[in-house]
Design a protein around this motif. Structure first.
Motif, PDB file in Angstrom:
ATOM      1  N   GLY A 148       0.816  -1.486  -0.072  1.00 16.84           N
ATOM      2  CA  GLY A 148       0.024  -0.056  -0.074  1.00 16.84           C
ATOM      3  C   GLY A 148       0.765   1.242   0.032  1.00 16.84           C
ATOM      4  N   VAL A 149       0.539   2.236   0.750  1.00 20.97           N
ATOM      5  CA  VAL A 149       1.205   3.552   0.839  1.00 20.97           C
ATOM      6  C   VAL A 149       2.013   3.433   2.226  1.00 20.97           C
ATOM      7  N   GLU A 150       3.257   3.231   2.047  1.00 20.98           N
ATOM      8  CA  GLU A 150       4.291   3.120   3.119  1.00 20.98           C
ATOM      9  C   GLU A 150       4.475   4.305   3.887  1.00 20.98           C
ATOM     10  N   SER A 151       4.349   4.354   5.381  1.00 25.18           N
ATOM     11  CA  SER A 151       4.938   5.550   6.041  1.00 25.18           C
ATOM     12  C   SER A 151       6.356   5.634   6.025  1.00 25.18           C
ATOM     13  N   PHE A 152       7.069   4.674   6.150  1.00 24.42           N
ATOM     14  CA  PHE A 152       8.457   4.903   5.810  1.00 24.42           C
ATOM     15  C   PHE A 152       9.009   4.864   4.432  1.00 24.42           C
ATOM     16  N   ALA A 153       9.847   5.572   4.158  1.00 27.09           N
ATOM     17  CA  ALA A 153      10.577   5.452   2.803  1.00 27.09           C
ATOM     18  C   ALA A 153      12.206   5.576   2.831  1.00 27.09           C
ATOM     19  N   VAL A 154      12.613   4.505   2.025  1.00 26.35           N
ATOM     20  CA  VAL A 154      13.949   4.753   2.068  1.00 26.35           C
ATOM     21  C   VAL A 154      14.435   5.345   0.695  1.00 26.35           C
ATOM     22  N   LYS A 155      15.425   6.343   0.851  1.00 26.94           N
ATOM     23  CA  LYS A 155      15.815   7.167  -0.426  1.00 26.94           C
ATOM     24  C   LYS A 155      15.962   6.427  -1.466  1.00 26.94           C
ATOM     25  N   ASP A 156      17.175   5.448  -1.392  1.00 22.85           N
ATOM     26  CA  ASP A 156      17.814   5.122  -2.372  1.00 22.85           C
ATOM     27  C   ASP A 156      17.153   3.560  -2.743  1.00 22.85           C
ATOM     28  N   GLU A 157      16.831   3.122  -3.856  1.00 21.23           N
ATOM     29  CA  GLU A 157      16.282   1.932  -4.149  1.00 21.23           C
ATOM     30  C   GLU A 157      17.230   0.706  -3.833  1.00 21.23           C
ATOM     31  N   GLU A 158      18.657   1.131  -4.199  1.00 25.45           N
ATOM     32  CA  GLU A 158      19.639   0.150  -4.069  1.00 25.45           C
ATOM     33  C   GLU A 158      20.802   0.643  -3.307  1.00 25.45           C
ATOM     34  N   VAL A 159      21.440   0.127  -2.129  1.00 24.43           N
ATOM     35  CA  VAL A 159      22.725   0.294  -1.823  1.00 24.43           C
ATOM     36  C   VAL A 159      23.764  -0.633  -1.649  1.00 24.43           C
ATOM     37  N   SER A 160      24.954  -0.334  -1.644  1.00 24.08           N
ATOM     38  CA  SER A 160      26.073  -1.422  -1.489  1.00 24.08           C
ATOM     39  C   SER A 160      26.550  -1.452  -0.238  1.00 24.08           C
TER      40      SER A 160
ATOM     41  N   LEU B 108      21.290   4.416   5.216  1.00 24.93           N
ATOM     42  CA  LEU B 108      20.181   4.767   4.695  1.00 24.93           C
ATOM     43  C   LEU B 108      19.764   6.145   5.136  1.00 24.93           C
ATOM     44  N   ARG B 109      19.015   6.853   4.004  1.00 30.38           N
ATOM     45  CA  ARG B 109      18.447   8.033   4.321  1.00 30.38           C
ATOM     46  C   ARG B 109      16.887   7.699   4.538  1.00 30.38           C
ATOM     47  N   VAL B 110      16.314   7.735   5.515  1.00 26.77           N
ATOM     48  CA  VAL B 110      14.783   7.226   5.969  1.00 26.77           C
ATOM     49  C   VAL B 110      14.112   8.393   6.300  1.00 26.77           C
ATOM     50  N   SER B 111      12.977   8.364   5.619  1.00 24.71           N
ATOM     51  CA  SER B 111      12.011   9.193   5.941  1.00 24.71           C
ATOM     52  C   SER B 111      10.677   8.513   6.663  1.00 24.71           C
ATOM     53  N   TYR B 112       9.908   9.398   7.518  1.00 23.47           N
ATOM     54  CA  TYR B 112       8.728   8.864   8.158  1.00 23.47           C
ATOM     55  C   TYR B 112       7.596  10.131   7.993  1.00 23.47           C
ATOM     56  N   THR B 113       6.436   9.503   7.163  1.00 23.73           N
ATOM     57  CA  THR B 113       5.533  10.447   6.897  1.00 23.73           C
ATOM     58  C   THR B 113       4.290   9.840   7.873  1.00 23.73           C
ATOM     59  N   ASN B 114       3.546  10.610   8.820  1.00 22.13           N
ATOM     60  CA  ASN B 114       2.473  10.323   9.411  1.00 22.13           C
ATOM     61  C   ASN B 114       1.415  10.534   8.437  1.00 22.13           C
ATOM     62  N   LEU B 115       0.764   9.217   8.171  1.00 21.29           N
ATOM     63  CA  LEU B 115      -0.231   9.312   7.163  1.00 21.29           C
ATOM     64  C   LEU B 115      -1.616   9.014   8.037  1.00 21.29           C
TER      65      LEU B 115
END
Length: 364
Positions: free
Chosen positions: A205-217, A233-240
């Motif tokens: 669905g629509v996730e509250s957390f988001a990781v900026k990069d689709e791939e990390v090494s 990881l660069r991580v954001s949290y949106t209160n939905l």
């Protein structure tokens, strides 16, 4: 519990010595005199090694399979919670030769004939637990080499030897490519049974957390101990939601990491389910939680130091590191006036991110 430190810099890469637990099915008799037959396994391995340098897990497993009786199919330590269980799991096609294979593997690791540098660092052969394998590591190494042309396929993002699955793992970017990639595998002369093709998980669905990069090494600092890895990881949290939420904190034990970040876990997508792969180490500091209003967004830089090294933590729990993962935050719906300051965990679907990929680049 004895505690040690190994400075890595950049983001909480402390190593903490831990004990290990007891596992199942012990192979006895580690002093067999001619473990690999008429030729010493070390002499045989040294004769076929192209160099003394580490050749990669697939190639090293192939060398071991060529000098160890019983059809060696790979090895790994299984996680037991936040530590490695006692006992090295060794995959064998012929379980009747488990004792001879265990003795030969001990000899091979001790002399560096295969997996140089791994003995009692990445693996400990003091206890060996045999599990049946369908394929030898040589069969899977040959399959890995035959599949090299697929690395340039736009739908393939990773190919890796997987000792736990006893397969060659292929990560693909979209499920619609599965049939085509399966046909390409067989077209390259590799039996489909030797391969585990992993598409990404179904769209959520629509996730509250988001990781900026689709791939990390994964990476490691110069001079870092073998078995230690790191990424961030660069991580954001949106209160939905329509009410206030309170993400919990993690405070790194590394004094160079001055800013706390989301308390989290990382899970890996594996054959239709999510499996816990990582928990960070957080110091026991009670901080009042952030108050996140409906619609508000907060972003943290999250360090991920981890080990596949014995006697150290925080461990990465999956033997194959490359894969598809998700970030799982810790969020609460109410707060208290006294520690721990948070209560009433938010629903599971409020605490996860969209999937992202981890590509493992290190020699373990």
């Amino acid at each position: 519990m004895q505690v040690t430190r190994a400075r890595m810099g950049r983001g909480g890469r402390d190593l903490i010595a831990v004990g290990v637990a007891v596992a199942a099915m012990l192979i006895a008799g580690c002093d067999a005199q001619d473990p690999a037959g008429p030729e010493d396994p070390c002499d045989a391995a040294m004769a076929i090694r192209p160099s003394g340098s580490f050749l990669g897990s697939a190639a090293e497993s192939d060398i071991a399979a060529r000098v160890i009786p019983g059809g060696f199919g790979g090895m790994y330590h299984q996680a037991d919670g936040d530590r490695f269980a006692a006992g090295l799991i060794v995959r064998l096609k012929d379980m009747s030769k488990a004792t001879q294979a265990g003795a030969a593997l001990r000899r091979l690791l001790s002399c560096g004939g295969a997996f140089p540098g791994w003995n009692d660092v990445i693996v400990s052969p003091s206890e060996i637990h045999a599990q049946e394998a369908q394929f030898t590591a040589t069969e899977l190494y040959e399959a890995t080499r035959a599949l090299e042309p697929l690395r340039s396929d736009p739908d393939v993002w990773g190919i890796e030897f997987d000792p736990e699955a006893n397969r060659v793992w292929i990560g693909i970017l979209q499920a619609t490519a599965s049939v085509r990639i399966e046909a390409a595998v067989t077209g390259l002369g590799v039996a489909a049974e030797k391969v585990l093709i992993e598409p990404p998980p179904p769209a959520g669905g629509v996730e509250s957390f988001a990781v900026k990069d689709e791939e990390v090494s994964t990476s490691a600092e110069p001079g870092a101990p073998l078995g230690v890895m790191f990424f961030s990881l660069r991580v954001s949290y949106t209160n939905l939601q329509g009410a206030v939420r309170y993400p919990d904190w993690c405070v790194s034990p590394d004094p160079e990491v001055l800013t706390p970040f989301f308390l989290f876990a990382i899970e890996r997508w594996e054959r239709g389910t999510w499996r816990v792969a990582y928990h960070p180490i957080c110091t026991a500091v009670l901080l009042e939680p952030r108050t996140i209003q409906p619609g508000q967004v907060v972003t943290d830089s999250v360090p991920v130091p981890a080990v596949r090294r014995l006697g150290a933590a925080p461990i990465w729990r999956t033997p194959r590191v490359s894969g598809t993962y998700r970030f799982v935050g810790t969020v609460y719906r109410s707060r208290t006036v006294t520690p721990p300051f948070v209560a009433d965990p938010a629903a599971a679907n409020e605490r996860v991110s969209a999937p992202f990929r981890v590509r493992h680049t290190l020699p373990f």
